[in-house]
Write an enzyme that holds these catalytic residues in place. Structure first.
Site, PDB file in Angstrom:
ATOM      1  N   ASP A  93       0.421  -1.251  -0.045  1.00 13.53           N
ATOM      2  CA  ASP A  93      -0.254   0.139  -0.365  1.00 13.53           C
ATOM      3  C   ASP A  93       0.860   1.416  -0.279  1.00 13.53           C
ATOM      4  O   ASP A  93       1.276   1.456   0.904  1.00 13.53           O
ATOM      5  CB  ASP A  93      -0.669   0.283   1.089  1.00 13.53           C
ATOM      6  CG  ASP A  93      -1.723   1.191   1.596  1.00 13.53           C
ATOM      7  OD1 ASP A  93      -1.846   2.110   0.846  1.00 13.53           O
ATOM      8  OD2 ASP A  93      -2.852   0.928   2.420  1.00 13.53           O
ATOM      9  N   GLY A 130      -9.965   3.703  -5.787  1.00 11.62           N
ATOM     10  CA  GLY A 130      -8.738   2.957  -5.368  1.00 11.62           C
ATOM     11  C   GLY A 130      -7.435   3.427  -5.092  1.00 11.62           C
ATOM     12  O   GLY A 130      -7.570   3.841  -4.143  1.00 11.62           O
ATOM     13  N   VAL A 131      -6.343   4.070  -5.382  1.00  9.36           N
ATOM     14  CA  VAL A 131      -5.248   4.235  -5.125  1.00  9.36           C
ATOM     15  C   VAL A 131      -5.449   5.545  -4.392  1.00  9.36           C
ATOM     16  O   VAL A 131      -5.273   6.058  -3.431  1.00  9.36           O
ATOM     17  CB  VAL A 131      -3.942   4.357  -6.272  1.00  9.36           C
ATOM     18  CG1 VAL A 131      -3.614   5.205  -6.769  1.00  9.36           C
ATOM     19  CG2 VAL A 131      -2.517   4.367  -4.810  1.00  9.36           C
ATOM     20  N   ASP A 132      -6.169   6.322  -5.368  1.00  4.69           N
ATOM     21  CA  ASP A 132      -6.755   7.678  -5.624  1.00  4.69           C
ATOM     22  C   ASP A 132      -7.584   7.900  -3.399  1.00  4.69           C
ATOM     23  O   ASP A 132      -7.169   8.511  -3.198  1.00  4.69           O
ATOM     24  CB  ASP A 132      -7.420   8.498  -5.730  1.00  4.69           C
ATOM     25  CG  ASP A 132      -7.576  10.288  -6.389  1.00  4.69           C
ATOM     26  OD1 ASP A 132      -7.739  10.454  -5.370  1.00  4.69           O
ATOM     27  OD2 ASP A 132      -8.699   9.978  -6.893  1.00  4.69           O
ATOM     28  N   GLY A 181      -5.666   0.384 -13.320  1.00  2.98           N
ATOM     29  CA  GLY A 181      -6.918   0.209 -12.595  1.00  2.98           C
ATOM     30  C   GLY A 181      -8.458   0.067 -13.098  1.00  2.98           C
ATOM     31  O   GLY A 181      -7.890  -0.382 -14.392  1.00  2.98           O
ATOM     32  N   VAL A 182      -8.834   1.518 -12.578  1.00  2.44           N
ATOM     33  CA  VAL A 182     -10.421   1.797 -13.378  1.00  2.44           C
ATOM     34  C   VAL A 182      -9.754   2.081 -14.576  1.00  2.44           C
ATOM     35  O   VAL A 182     -10.788   1.526 -15.546  1.00  2.44           O
ATOM     36  CB  VAL A 182     -10.633   3.285 -12.209  1.00  2.44           C
ATOM     37  CG1 VAL A 182     -11.921   3.323 -12.705  1.00  2.44           C
ATOM     38  CG2 VAL A 182     -11.044   2.318 -11.012  1.00  2.44           C
TER      39      VAL A 182
HETATM   40  N1  AR6 Z   1      -1.161   1.425  -2.654  1.00  6.09           N
HETATM   41  C1  AR6 Z   1      -0.293   1.289  -4.393  1.00  6.09           C
HETATM   42  N2  AR6 Z   1      -1.525   0.657  -5.242  1.00  6.09           N
HETATM   43  C2  AR6 Z   1      -2.547   0.568  -5.157  1.00  6.09           C
HETATM   44  C3  AR6 Z   1      -3.343   1.130  -4.002  1.00  6.09           C
HETATM   45  C4  AR6 Z   1      -2.676   1.397  -3.012  1.00  6.09           C
HETATM   46  N3  AR6 Z   1      -3.248   1.223  -1.725  1.00  6.09           N
HETATM   47  N4  AR6 Z   1      -4.774   0.331  -4.029  1.00  6.09           N
HETATM   48  C5  AR6 Z   1      -4.367  -0.123  -5.539  1.00  6.09           C
HETATM   49  N5  AR6 Z   1      -3.983   0.609  -6.178  1.00  6.09           N
HETATM   50  P1  AR6 Z   1      -6.714   2.878  -9.841  1.00  6.09           P
HETATM   51  P2  AR6 Z   1      -6.825   4.232 -12.175  1.00  6.09           P
HETATM   52  C6  AR6 Z   1      -3.432  -0.231  -7.262  1.00  6.09           C
HETATM   53  O1  AR6 Z   1      -7.515   2.116 -10.375  1.00  6.09           O
HETATM   54  O2  AR6 Z   1      -6.889   3.017 -13.374  1.00  6.09           O
HETATM   55  C7  AR6 Z   1      -9.757   6.422  -9.388  1.00  6.09           C
HETATM   56  O3  AR6 Z   1     -11.168   6.531  -8.744  1.00  6.09           O
HETATM   57  C8  AR6 Z   1      -4.641  -0.906  -7.913  1.00  6.09           C
HETATM   58  O4  AR6 Z   1      -3.698  -2.360  -7.742  1.00  6.09           O
HETATM   59  O5  AR6 Z   1      -6.387   3.697  -8.204  1.00  6.09           O
HETATM   60  O6  AR6 Z   1      -5.331   5.337 -12.851  1.00  6.09           O
HETATM   61  C9  AR6 Z   1      -9.220   7.946  -9.449  1.00  6.09           C
HETATM   62  O7  AR6 Z   1      -9.857   9.461  -9.078  1.00  6.09           O
HETATM   63  C10 AR6 Z   1      -4.249  -0.428  -9.863  1.00  6.09           C
HETATM   64  O8  AR6 Z   1      -2.404  -1.137 -10.338  1.00  6.09           O
HETATM   65  O9  AR6 Z   1      -6.091   3.962 -10.535  1.00  6.09           O
HETATM   66  C11 AR6 Z   1      -9.670   7.898 -11.377  1.00  6.09           C
HETATM   67  O10 AR6 Z   1     -11.145   7.807 -11.172  1.00  6.09           O
HETATM   68  C12 AR6 Z   1      -2.971   0.888  -9.248  1.00  6.09           C
HETATM   69  O11 AR6 Z   1      -2.879   1.222  -8.488  1.00  6.09           O
HETATM   70  C13 AR6 Z   1      -9.121   6.225 -11.560  1.00  6.09           C
HETATM   71  O12 AR6 Z   1      -9.580   5.722 -10.130  1.00  6.09           O
HETATM   72  C14 AR6 Z   1      -3.522   2.640 -10.112  1.00  6.09           C
HETATM   73  O13 AR6 Z   1      -5.406   1.592 -10.075  1.00  6.09           O
HETATM   74  C15 AR6 Z   1      -8.256   5.969 -12.068  1.00  6.09           C
HETATM   75  O14 AR6 Z   1      -7.652   4.910 -12.821  1.00  6.09           O
END
Ligand code: AR6
Length: 176
Positions: free
Chosen positions: A15, A37-39, A124-125
């Protein structure tokens, strides 16, 4: 030089909000007002002050980056970047993803940030294929490190084991 650069790149599975580095990068959306997600994890861990600072920034176009404080996070800074939504690869997704890494690293350089951690932006998303994103991320970080001495360590943070495997294989395959 090559060996030196290799020592400045690492892969860590877990994380990103737990990392005690100068800056963590957030995979945000153009509103910069949080999401899933990470955000979501970063906003939850940093607290409401992060949202207040983000609100004052007035958004961020895809491919660009903005910097805020880290508030309750162990990291001093958060660099928010907006990755492209994958739409089959026929658009400019590759170029925009590369811009996210480049612009984030440029901001880090500007703020004299020595240690920075990236999540796997857009994978991710937003649906960007993980392997293709990994190649772009590594290419951009490598070329930045070759040109700049301030950054001592860039960490690729992989939430998923499969991503950690991708990065480790790709970095293991760097030419000597
Ligand atoms: N630490 C590290 N990596 C993480 C964590 C964490 N705590 N949680 C998820 N990931 P995503 P995107 C990884 O969906 O595709 C949001 O709603 C996850 O496994 O977070 O850029 C934003 O507000 C993946 O590998 O970001 C945007 O609307 C990576 O983080 C949208 O999602 C990115 O997944 C952005 O989508």
């Amino acid at each position: 030089m090559e060996k030196e650069r290799k020592e400045r790149i690492e892969v860590w599975q877990g994380d990103i909000t737990k990392l005690r580095v100068d800056a963590i990068v957030n995979a945000a959306n153009t509103s910069l007002l949080g999401g899933g997600g990470v955000d979501g994890a970063i906003h939850r861990a940093a607290g409401r002050e992060l949202l207040e600072e983000c609100r004052r920034l007035g958004g961020c176009p895809t491919g660009e980056a903005r910097i805020t404080h880290g508030y309750k996070l162990p990291a001093e800074w958060v660099i928010h970047t907006v990755g492209p939504v994958w739409s089959g690869g026929e658009g400019d997704e590759d170029v925009l993803l590369a811009s996210c890494y480049r612009n984030s690293l440029a901001l880090a350089e500007k703020h004299q940030i020595k240690t920075i951690a990236f999540p796997c932006i857009s994978t991710g998303v937003y649906g960007f294929p993980a392997e293709r994103a990994c190649q772009i991320a590594i290419r951009e970080v490598k070329s930045f490190l070759d040109a700049h001495a301030t950054a001592e360590k860039v960490t690729f943070v992989c939430f998923l084991e499969s991503d950690a495997g991708l990065y480790r294989r790709a970095l293991g395959g760097l030419p000597e």
